[in-house]
Design a protein around this motif. Structure first.
Motif, short mmCIF file in Angstrom:
data_model
loop_
_atom_site.label_atom_id
_atom_site.label_comp_id
_atom_site.label_asym_id
_atom_site.label_seq_id
_atom_site.Cartn_x
_atom_site.Cartn_y
_atom_site.Cartn_z
N UNK A 104 0.82 -1.22 0.00
CA UNK A 104 0.00 0.00 0.00
C UNK A 104 0.85 1.26 0.00
N UNK A 105 1.98 1.20 -0.67
CA UNK A 105 2.86 2.35 -0.70
C UNK A 105 2.18 3.56 -1.35
N UNK A 106 2.40 4.74 -0.77
CA UNK A 106 1.79 5.96 -1.31
C UNK A 106 2.35 6.29 -2.69
N UNK A 107 3.61 5.91 -2.93
CA UNK A 107 4.23 6.11 -4.24
C UNK A 107 4.44 4.75 -4.90
N UNK A 108 3.49 4.31 -5.71
CA UNK A 108 3.56 2.97 -6.31
C UNK A 108 4.85 2.75 -7.08
N UNK A 109 5.40 1.58 -6.94
CA UNK A 109 6.64 1.20 -7.60
C UNK A 109 6.36 0.07 -8.59
N UNK A 110 7.28 -0.19 -9.52
CA UNK A 110 7.09 -1.29 -10.47
C UNK A 110 6.91 -2.62 -9.73
N UNK A 111 6.16 -3.53 -10.34
CA UNK A 111 5.90 -4.83 -9.74
C UNK A 111 7.03 -5.81 -9.99
N UNK A 112 8.11 -5.36 -10.62
CA UNK A 112 9.18 -6.26 -11.01
C UNK A 112 10.54 -5.58 -10.88
N UNK B 34 16.22 -3.27 -4.47
CA UNK B 34 16.78 -3.30 -5.82
C UNK B 34 15.89 -2.56 -6.82
N UNK B 35 14.56 -2.71 -6.70
CA UNK B 35 13.68 -2.02 -7.65
C UNK B 35 13.74 -0.51 -7.44
N UNK B 36 13.94 -0.07 -6.20
CA UNK B 36 14.09 1.35 -5.94
C UNK B 36 15.38 1.87 -6.55
N UNK B 37 16.43 1.06 -6.46
CA UNK B 37 17.70 1.44 -7.06
C UNK B 37 17.58 1.50 -8.58
N UNK B 38 16.90 0.50 -9.16
CA UNK B 38 16.67 0.50 -10.61
C UNK B 38 15.87 1.72 -11.04
N UNK B 39 14.84 2.02 -10.29
CA UNK B 39 13.95 3.13 -10.65
C UNK B 39 14.69 4.46 -10.61
N UNK B 40 15.56 4.63 -9.60
CA UNK B 40 16.28 5.90 -9.48
C UNK B 40 17.20 6.15 -10.66
N UNK B 41 17.60 5.06 -11.33
CA UNK B 41 18.49 5.22 -12.48
C UNK B 41 17.78 5.22 -13.82
N UNK C 287 6.54 2.67 -15.68
CA UNK C 287 5.10 2.43 -15.60
C UNK C 287 4.79 1.42 -14.51
N UNK C 288 3.75 1.70 -13.73
CA UNK C 288 3.39 0.86 -12.60
C UNK C 288 2.10 0.11 -12.85
N UNK C 289 2.04 -1.12 -12.33
CA UNK C 289 0.85 -1.96 -12.53
C UNK C 289 -0.23 -1.69 -11.50
N UNK C 290 0.04 -0.81 -10.54
CA UNK C 290 -0.92 -0.53 -9.48
C UNK C 290 -1.94 0.49 -9.96
N UNK C 291 -3.08 0.03 -10.42
CA UNK C 291 -4.10 0.94 -10.92
C UNK C 291 -4.98 1.47 -9.80
N UNK C 292 -5.05 0.77 -8.69
CA UNK C 292 -5.88 1.22 -7.58
C UNK C 292 -5.15 2.31 -6.80
#
Length: 299
Positions: free
Chosen positions: A120-128, A175-182, A187-192
């Motif tokens: 339930x993160x306020x800032x949705x991140x990638x699912x992978x 790791x996904x946060x590190x990937x995202x920062x670079x 695009x995020x799969x969290x539509x809700x």
């Protein structure tokens, strides 16, 4: 079987709804397996959590309409009720670990949130995330160790599995946060919206209480009709059906893993009367609670 829900102006499509997995109704609701996919896996959804980790092969996965590649080192974390599908590349065979588990596995003793922020993160991140190099080796070794533990019977097995699960998810999130920062925007799969997940999580944690739409409306500053609508949109179930489903799943677990009397279980999972519990259980499972216990213990 797929389902379609909607009113005059909107239609929502829900593909196959998977409701069970091995060990779901036990004191340790986690199942870990290795699977080979020559032809992918059809669109589906479920109300439990799942991660996958690719060992060999290539393909892609679609989660709520967002597509990402799957190669050795790809880790995917699927949230409850997300519609997802796996596509194996032509001429390839995907070999991957799949782990299905309850949200309860992320909670800490005493009702603390634990890793529930992952859903339930306020800032949705990638699912992978795509692990590479030394980080890929670490993740692969960690999951292999978890798999060996899962298939063993050593002392403290359940405790160690929960620890390994949390370490796997922490490494993934870092790791996904590190990937995202670079990589900039991903695009995020969290539509809700985050508020929807707060409502769903609240129900998961308080279904044993006498929950009502009116109470939820007051807690989340939304109208009762709007909360009813978002629950239906997210889960494919009405609020009442969703609440009964959670209570009955807990009841099934207690019937199999404890010596509690059936009347005690009825009250433990949120039913004010045994008569109501017994009726709902029969309607859902097609069998009386006592007979369900006998059947499962004899299996």
């Amino acid at each position: 079987m797929s389902q379609v829900f909607g009113g005059e102006n909107t239609m929502t499509y829900f593909p196959e709804y998977l409701k069970t997995y091995p060990n779901m109704n036990t004191a340790s609701p986690l199942h870990l397996s290795v699977n080979r996919l020559d032809r992918g896996y059809h669109p589906h959804r479920h109300d439990f959590l799942e991660f996958s980790y690719v060992v060999e092969g290539s393909g892609s996965e679609i989660i709520n309409g967002v597509r990402h590649s799957m190669v050795p080192g790809t880790f995917t974390f699927v949230l409850p009720y997300q519609i997802h599908e796996i596509l194996t590349a032509p001429g390839s065979t995907l070999i991957l670990y799949n782990c299905m588990f309850s949200m309860d596995m992320l909670m800490e003793p005493g009702g603390q949130d634990g890793l529930s922020g992952l859903i339930n993160a306020a800032n949705p991140l990638p699912a992978y995330a795509h692990f590479i190099g030394g980080e890929q080796d670490k993740m692969c070794a960690l999951i292999e160790d978890m798999f060996r533990e899962y298939n063993g019977d050593d002392r403290w097995r359940k405790t160690l599995l929960q620890v390994r699960l949390k370490e796997v998810l922490v490494r993934f999130d870092r790791w996904r946060r590190k990937e995202r920062s670079g990589e900039g925007d991903v695009q995020c799969a969290c539509k809700s919206s985050p508020s929807v997940w707060r409502i769903i999580q609240y129900i998961h944690r308080n279904y044993q209480e006498d929950l009502t739409l009116t109470e939820l409306a007051s807690l989340f500053a939304m109208s009762a009709s709007r909360i009813s609508e978002v629950i239906k949109q997210t889960t494919g179930q009405t609020f009442v059906h969703f609440l009964h489903d959670l209570r009955l799943r807990h009841a099934c677990s207690l019937l199999v893993s404890t010596d509690m009397r059936v009347t005690e279980i009825a009250h433990e999972v949120g039913y004010g009367s045994y008569k109501t519990f017994s009726r709902m259980f029969r309607e859902s499972k097609g069998i009386a609670p006592k007979d369900y216990r006998k059947l499962k213990l004899q299996a």
